[in-house]
Design a protein around this motif. Structure first.
Motif, short mmCIF file in Angstrom:
data_model
loop_
_atom_site.label_atom_id
_atom_site.label_comp_id
_atom_site.label_asym_id
_atom_site.label_seq_id
_atom_site.Cartn_x
_atom_site.Cartn_y
_atom_site.Cartn_z
N LYS A 550 -35.60 -7.33 -22.95
CA LYS A 550 -34.94 -6.37 -23.84
C LYS A 550 -34.34 -7.03 -25.08
O LYS A 550 -33.72 -6.36 -25.89
CB LYS A 550 -33.85 -5.62 -23.07
CG LYS A 550 -34.40 -4.76 -21.93
CD LYS A 550 -33.28 -4.05 -21.20
CE LYS A 550 -33.82 -3.20 -20.06
NZ LYS A 550 -32.72 -2.50 -19.32
N GLU A 552 -33.91 -8.30 -28.70
CA GLU A 552 -34.51 -7.84 -29.94
C GLU A 552 -35.04 -9.04 -30.73
O GLU A 552 -34.34 -10.04 -30.90
CB GLU A 552 -33.48 -7.09 -30.77
CG GLU A 552 -34.09 -6.44 -32.01
CD GLU A 552 -33.06 -5.62 -32.76
OE1 GLU A 552 -33.42 -5.01 -33.79
OE2 GLU A 552 -31.89 -5.59 -32.31
N LYS A 554 -36.11 -10.73 -34.09
CA LYS A 554 -35.91 -10.64 -35.53
C LYS A 554 -36.36 -11.93 -36.19
O LYS A 554 -36.22 -13.01 -35.62
CB LYS A 554 -34.44 -10.40 -35.87
CG LYS A 554 -33.92 -9.03 -35.46
CD LYS A 554 -32.46 -8.86 -35.89
CE LYS A 554 -31.93 -7.48 -35.52
NZ LYS A 554 -30.52 -7.31 -35.93
#
Length: 618
Positions: A550, A552, A554
């Motif tokens: 999970k 994220e 970037k």
């Protein structure tokens, strides 16, 4: 009483024994009742007595009809160990117009062509002396045997599939695998030439829990089929299977598979030393936890092996024609009760009478109980049927036409389609039936009754009851092979004993599946769901790993900088530079690109250019 001469005396190579002078010899019909010349044994019948008398209805036999004692085998080689009724002397007296050449029921006499030259005979193709000349009757009775056991599970009924599987993979065999694997890893590590670059230098002690995880991943490779073991750990979008990486790294799995071992006992006389503990454990467990039903089947099974192996076999009618041969005793529904691996010569069951030894070895725990055993023509014979009947065990199956002990009459009889002929002796029934071709069969349980059978076209046909029961109960081993072929775990590059271990492991899963569905009161499971239930317990769900998924992703600028001094006209100036990273996506296509950006959400914070970042995380 004179002593019976030994082989060196009876088979003398002296040229004088083959002179043209006619020498008196004893015939089969000599009574030899005197105390001085005791010819009661079969070997003495074909030897000379001391007094040189010549009695009997044949008189003196010409030299060209005498047996060449050098080229003719001993009578003991033609004997059958089965008990046959004694035939009176009168049954051998021939009419005066019939010569010795017409006395064809004695297999020891050679055959001659028109020029009185002896014709070579294949002893293996001839029926045995006792079975061929015994009094076979067209009618007879069958012996009635009661089945004294009950089909039952000898341990408490397992509550779930894993508990059923652990009946075979118990703590004793797990401890043996762990101990022998660790010992083998030490031996590999001490081999000459091993350097720090070798993977074995990172070996850690194998534990029972890690061994269970390893076996679970090994079984899972049969559920998800990929060509190479390395593919299960690939992160490429075509191969990304996170379950394998969560439980064990690729290098650790390969290292355990490399050092997997089962026996350190160096016994040169046993070619199956490496796999012997696994075979004995399976046979012992099945004998302790399960009592089979009345019908049993015995057949061969093959494990594919195309490499070099001293006891590799070839069976043309099997799915895997080349490989290691298993002799398997099973039930008609496919439960394997006992098996033995063929290891070539110098085994306990090798040599003369190999098939009989195999049958008696596999049935040693199920004799004297009234079982019905179904076998093909590779095993069946009149002698074996009598031996099994003496041990309170029926046998039924097809029969080879040149097997020792077969009645002579059936080999020459001509039948039309649908006709049959049966003969009986000592509660043994041998029959010949013609369908599309001749079928020779033997049974100690079924008589010559004909049964109505409906074929796949809806036609009602008449078949012998022995053939009908043989067709119904003979497919147990083939059914087991079919179940194992659905989710194969073997790999071509494995050593032969590791491949056999995985085969036995799958046999354990199949047996656990049959026993669970047979005795459990819960809802029946198919084989696929049964395997998944085992794998869910061996490989429990990893909750910590779900949080990592999970995170994220970037694309951020690299924060790591370094100071560098730059010479100018006015002097030296210190400047800051970002430490660039090589783009991970471009590296896979063999292109070197230094980038200012990285992804902290990925393991190791690899560098990415903007295009590769979008492709990698899409």
């Amino acid at each position: 009483m004179s002593e019976v001469p030994g082989p060196s005396k009876r088979f003398s190579t002296d040229n004088s024994s083959f002179s043209g002078a006619k020498k008196p010899r004893k015939t089969v019909l000599d009574s030899c009742t005197s105390d001085e010349n005791d010819c009661s044994s079969e070997e003495a019948v074909y030897s000379q007595c001391n007094d040189g008398r010549m009695d009997g209805p044949f008189g003196e036999i010409p030299d060209h009809l005498l047996i060449n004692t050098i080229e003719t085998p001993s009578v003991s080689l033609l004997r059958s160990s089965a008990i046959t009724p004694t035939v009176s002397e009168q049954s051998f007296i021939l009419p005066s117009h019939i010569g010795v050449a017409g006395y064809s029921s004695i297999s020891a006499l050679p055959s001659f062509d028109d020029n009185n030259r002896q014709v070579a005979q294949n002893i293996d193709d001839q029926p045995s002396h006792e079975g061929a000349t015994a009094t076979w009757a067209s009618t007879g009775s069958m012996k009635t045997l009661d089945f004294t056991k009950a089909q039952e599970l000898l341990v408490p009924v397992p509550s779930d599939p894993l508990e059923a599987f652990l009946l075979f993979l118990n703590n004793d065999i797990l401890d043996l695998i762990v101990r022998e694997t660790n010992l083998n890893a030490e031996r590999v590590l001490q081999q000459p030439g091993v350097t720090d670059k070798y993977r074995i230098t990172n070996w850690k002690e194998l534990t029972r829990e890690e061994c269970m995880t390893f076996l679970g991943l090994l079984l899972h490779t049969g559920t998800i089929r990929l060509n190479r073991l390395n593919d299960y750990w690939k992160t490429h979008w075509l191969f990304n299977i996170p379950s394998f990486r969560q439980y064990m790294s690729r290098n650790r799995f390969m290292l355990i598979l490399r050092c997997l071992h089962f026996s350190s006992d160096p016994r040169d006389e046993d070619r199956l030393t490496e796999i012997r503990p696994i075979v004995d454990n399976f046979n012992t467990v099945m004998n302790n936890i399960y009592s089979p039903g009345k019908q049993l089947t015995l057949d061969e099974s093959m494990v594919l092996w195309r490499g070099r192996l001293l006891f590799r076999q070839y069976i043309k009618n099997k799915r895997h024609k080349y490989g290691v041969k298993f002799y398997v005793l099973a039930e008609p529904e496919g439960i394997v009760l006992k098996f033995q691996i063929y290891g070539g010569a110098h085994e306990e069951t090798s040599g003369q009478g190999h098939t009989q030894k195999i049958v008696l070895k596999l049935l040693e725990d199920n004799l004297d109980s009234g079982h019905s055993v179904y076998m093909d023509n590779f095993y069946n014979s009149y002698d074996l049927a009598v031996k099994l009947l003496d041990r309170q065990t029926y046998c039924t199956g097809t029969l080879r036409k040149n097997r020792e002990g077969n009645p002579v009459d059936l080999s020459t009889v001509t039948l039309k389609k649908g006709e049959y002929k049966s003969v009986f002796l000592n509660n043994v029934h041998i029959g010949k039936w013609r369908d599309k071709r001749y079928v020779l069969y033997i049974s100690t349980e079924h008589d010559n009754e004909m049964m109505e059978v409906t074929n796949k076209r809806g036609q009602v046909l008449l078949k012998p009851s022995a053939i009908v029961h043989y067709d119904n109960f003979m497919s147990g081993v083939d059914l087991q092979d079919q179940m194992l072929s659905y989710y194969p775990c073997e790999r071509k590059t494995m050593r032969w004993y590791k491949k056999l271990f995985i085969h036995v492991l799958q046999m354990s899963v199949a047996n656990a599946y049959y026993l669970y569905n047979k005795f459990s009161t819960k809802q029946r499971l198919n084989l696929y769901d049964f395997r998944l239930s085992i794998l869910e317990k061996l490989l429990p769900k990893k909750t910590d790993q779900l949080k990592v998924l999970k995170v994220e992703h970037k694309l951020t600028k690299i924060e790591n900088v370094k100071l560098r001094e730059k010479k100018e006209r006015r002097g030296i100036r210190t400047i800051k530079e970002i430490v660039r990273k090589e783009c991970k996506g471009c590296k896979q296509i063999k292109k070197r690109v230094a980038t200012l950006y990285e992804c902290k959400g990925c393991d190791g914070s690899p560098g990415f250019c903007t295009q590769c970042f979008c492709n990698f995380h899409s």
